[in-house]
Design a protein around this motif. Sequence first.
Motif, short mmCIF file in Angstrom:
data_model
loop_
_atom_site.label_atom_id
_atom_site.label_comp_id
_atom_site.label_asym_id
_atom_site.label_seq_id
_atom_site.Cartn_x
_atom_site.Cartn_y
_atom_site.Cartn_z
N THR A 5 41.13 30.76 42.33
CA THR A 5 40.47 32.17 42.02
C THR A 5 40.86 33.42 42.49
OG1 THR A 5 38.75 31.73 44.11
CG2 THR A 5 38.15 30.65 41.98
N THR A 6 40.76 34.28 42.11
CA THR A 6 41.31 35.53 42.52
C THR A 6 39.90 36.22 43.20
OG1 THR A 6 40.56 36.86 40.36
CG2 THR A 6 42.81 35.70 40.39
N LYS A 8 38.95 39.31 42.56
CA LYS A 8 37.95 39.98 41.38
C LYS A 8 37.01 38.62 40.79
CE LYS A 8 38.05 42.01 36.86
NZ LYS A 8 38.96 42.70 35.87
#
Length: 207
Positions: A5-6, A8
């Motif tokens: 996951t980033t 963002k």
Amino acid sequence: MGAVTTPKQDRSRATRQRLLESAVTCLAEHGWSGSTVTVVAEHAGVSRGAAQHHFPTREDLFTAAVEYVAEQRSAELRALTGEGGGRGGERGGTHAAVDALVGLYTGPLFRAALHLWVAASNEPQLRPRVTDLEARIGRETHRMALHVLGADESVPGVRETVQGFLDMARGLGLANLLTDDSPRRARVVAQWATLLDEALAAEPAAR
């Protein structure tokens, strides 16, 4: 290897969770008429645009919110006995199990869900969503009740006994809406724990 996951995506997930939790709080405190998307967004500390990005309609937001908290409560119930299920034959845990299950109907989730049910009775666009949601939550609650009580519904009468207990728990929740009903509720919980002990003791030893 799982997906990474980033930052963002993490922020988006955190925003969605804040909106869901705020929606339940607002619905429980202000009812359907007072719980607009704008009110929820302000409570969550996000913009109305961000709220609508995650939940395009008001109905999307509130049905998702009640379901989200119901899932959280299911996780808490599972923690009472572990994923293995049941009380491992320990009848002494019945009172704690009954108290936890009754707690499902005496907190903000139940109050929020009640407002949603009343709104659904008058809002045609909301009714199908809430009917489906209630059916799914009802099935999950019954399954979790069997789980934490260590009950085997294949035994004649056990399913009806557990369902009767859940109906009683819902009634206790309604009684608690206007006034603090905790003293009477504590006595009723103790009695139902005894009754369930007796009913479940009649089940076969090997389950």
